[in-house]
Design a protein around this motif. Structure first.
Motif, short mmCIF file in Angstrom:
data_model
loop_
_atom_site.label_atom_id
_atom_site.label_comp_id
_atom_site.label_asym_id
_atom_site.label_seq_id
_atom_site.Cartn_x
_atom_site.Cartn_y
_atom_site.Cartn_z
N THR A 169 0.84 -1.20 0.00
CA THR A 169 0.00 0.00 0.00
C THR A 169 0.88 1.25 0.00
OG1 THR A 169 -0.13 0.44 2.39
CG2 THR A 169 -1.58 -1.28 1.51
N VAL A 200 -4.31 0.29 -1.96
CA VAL A 200 -3.63 -0.94 -2.36
C VAL A 200 -2.97 -0.74 -3.73
CG1 VAL A 200 -3.92 -3.36 -2.98
CG2 VAL A 200 -5.15 -2.42 -1.02
N HIS A 242 -3.04 4.15 2.51
CA HIS A 242 -3.63 2.81 2.61
C HIS A 242 -4.26 2.34 1.30
CE1 HIS A 242 -2.82 3.16 6.84
NE2 HIS A 242 -3.68 4.16 6.99
#
Length: 524
Positions: free
Chosen positions: A189, A195, A193
């Motif tokens: 990530t 991905v 956060h």
């Protein structure tokens, strides 16, 4: 190399360890009939060493994580010493204390039990005589074997990942290697956060991504339950995080794996990777490529899209292809307009864009605004090939394929296309593009244009192309080719003579036009 571990939250390096619970299940220990009489909540503490000690101030000899063995000979009859003994172990962060019952303590001492319970320190009593040397030997040998295995694993992982980097392997290949060693989903990530890449068994990865919003909030907190993380960065700056999701081995080995992987990923990023794309660009490229190819069902890609930060709930999706525009430029224009979407360069060199709009936003108007921003004096011919908006995620792959087909159809247009082109705008040209690889279509094009192709009459082909594209408008054709009307007439006569046709005959002109479209499609 320690760049990745620069940001580790752990205050001290982890070493291979057994838990108190695991030690109590060893065959030699079971022979002593162990009973946990206090601190049962701490049985999962790590045991990093075994130490025999009787003195009340034993804590000064410990560094943390020890299982302390005692007969209590020096503690019998003195409750203050018994309490001080437990408190000293607690302050030293001992893993547990094992008391052999016998002459000093024929039964578990209540004072020590209460003190241990207050401290949360596991207190184990052995009901049968037990040689402490056997327990020490057993635990120490197991720890040494674990440490050797950990070092061996560390070198294996480091060597494998380094070999992949030096061979120019892509990011995904490195993550696949990490997932193979860890046996659990691996997630990369950025700091928000989002991905960027995943690896591991597809169903397990999907389970992680499906609940990613909750997991992402926990990712920056404490580790536990097999969730192991390593920060990515260098030169005093963080820019990502690697997560082992649900690692089933011991924590020390999991952290070792995560650290080795993080070191390799930092090096891979610093070297620019095999493709020269940033990780964010690789993430968008992988997702859009999988969507456009249709090799992976769209519903399986939905968790990836959501985890990558693309809004997917109650949205309108607009699949677009923008030929000749770099992803970075398109991304800048998107941010200027406040639009959300994924941008990536596909295998054929075109740039794909998947817009995600709120249901009340006007997809056509926003696409037109985007096209207007892309058309500048430096890029006067920028064009957007647009598919019809989709309100269902499962329809997105078909939309991307439609946009790619439209982009392909306008690629060889003799006259500049409008800023936004849709399937309804490509007409016959779009059909011919779909059929261009058919042998019969290829044979038809060669037969119809043979008189010009055989002689290499490129100039006459260009005149014919413009003449047919303008609807056989002689004035417009002469203007576009910067020739006089009489000169154009002579060229048209030469074309008709070489092809043996009459361009004033609609059917013959249409036949040659189709053949020329097929020829151009094959050349492109």
């Amino acid at each position: 190399m320690t760049m990745a571990s620069e940001f580790r939250q752990a205050s001290r390096p982890e070493e291979p360890a057994l838990s108190v619970r695991q030690v109590l299940t060893l065959e030699r220990v079971l022979a002593g009939e162990p009973e946990v009489v206090a601190g049962a909540g701490g049985l999962d503490r790590a045991v990093r060493w075994v130490h025999v000690a009787e003195a009340a101030d034993v804590g000064v000899m410990l560094s943390g994580g020890e299982m302390v063995l005692t007969t209590g000979v020096l503690l019998a009859g003195d409750e203050a010493k018994q309490t001080a003994y437990i408190q000293s172990l607690h302050r030293a962060e001992a893993a547990a204390v094992v008391l052999g019952l016998g002459r000093a303590f024929p039964a578990p001492p209540e004072v020590m039990r209460r003190a241990a319970e207050r401290c949360g320190l596991p207190l184990v009593v052995l009901h049968r005589p037990f040689p402490f040397a056997e327990l020490t030997e057993e635990v120490q040998s197991r720890l040494v074997r674990q440490k050797f295995a950990a070092v061996s694993l560390s070198e294996t992982v480091r060597t494998g990942l380094t070999a992949l980097i030096t061979s120019g392997a892509p990011l995904q290949r490195l993550l696949d290697e990490v997932a193979q060693h860890s046996g659990c989903p691996v997630v990369l990530t950025n700091l928000a956060h989002r991905v960027l890449a995943t690896a591991g068994e597809r169903s397990a990865v999907d389970d992680v991504l499906r609940d990613w919003e909750r997991i992402a909030r926990q990712a920056g907190g404490s580790e536990g339950d097999g969730w192991v993380r390593a920060e990515l960065g260098g030169r005093g700056e963080r820019w990502g995080r690697l997560l082992l999701c649900g690692y089933r081995g011991d924590t020390a080995t999991g952290r070792l794996l995560a650290d080795r992987a993080a070191e390799a990923l930092v090096l891979h990023r610093m070297l620019g990777g095999a493709s020269g794309r940033t990780w964010e660009e690789q993430s968008a490229h992988g997702l859009l490529t999988d969507l456009a190819s249709g090799t992976v069902p769209a519903r399986h890609l939905l968790p990836r899209a959501r985890a990558a930060g693309l809004p997917v709930n109650r949205r309108t999706f607009v699949p677009l292809v923008v030929p000749g525009t770099e992803p970075a430029r398109l991304d800048r224009v998107l941010r200027t307009l406040g639009l959300t979407g994924l941008v990536a360069e596909l295998a054929d060199g075109t740039t794909a864009l998947l817009l995600s709009l709120a249901r009340d936003q006007d997809a056509e108007a926003l696409t037109a605004r985007l096209a207007a921003r892309l058309r500048t004096p430096e890029h006067p011919d920028a064009v957007i090939a647009a598919a019809d908006p989709r309100t269902c995620w499962d329809d997105v792959p078909a939309g991307l394929r439609e946009a790619r087909h439209v982009a392909d159809a306008v690629a060889g247009a003799a006259l500049g296309p409008p800023p936004v082109v849709r399937l309804r705008d490509v007409h016959l040209r779009g059909l011919i593009r779909l059929l261009r690889d058919d042998p019969q279509v290829q044979s038809f094009a060669e037969r119809e244009l043979d008189g010009l192709l055989r002689g290499g009459e490129r100039e006459l082909l260009d005149v014919l192309r413009t003449y047919l594209a303008t609807g056989r408008n002689k004035s417009r054709t002469a203007l576009l080719h910067h020739v006089s009307r009489p000169a154009l007439y002579r060229r048209l006569e030469a074309i008709q003579a070489r092809l043996g046709i009459d361009l004033d005959d609609f059917e013959q002109a249409a036949s040659v036009h189709i053949a020329l479209l097929a020829h151009d499609a094959q050349q492109d």
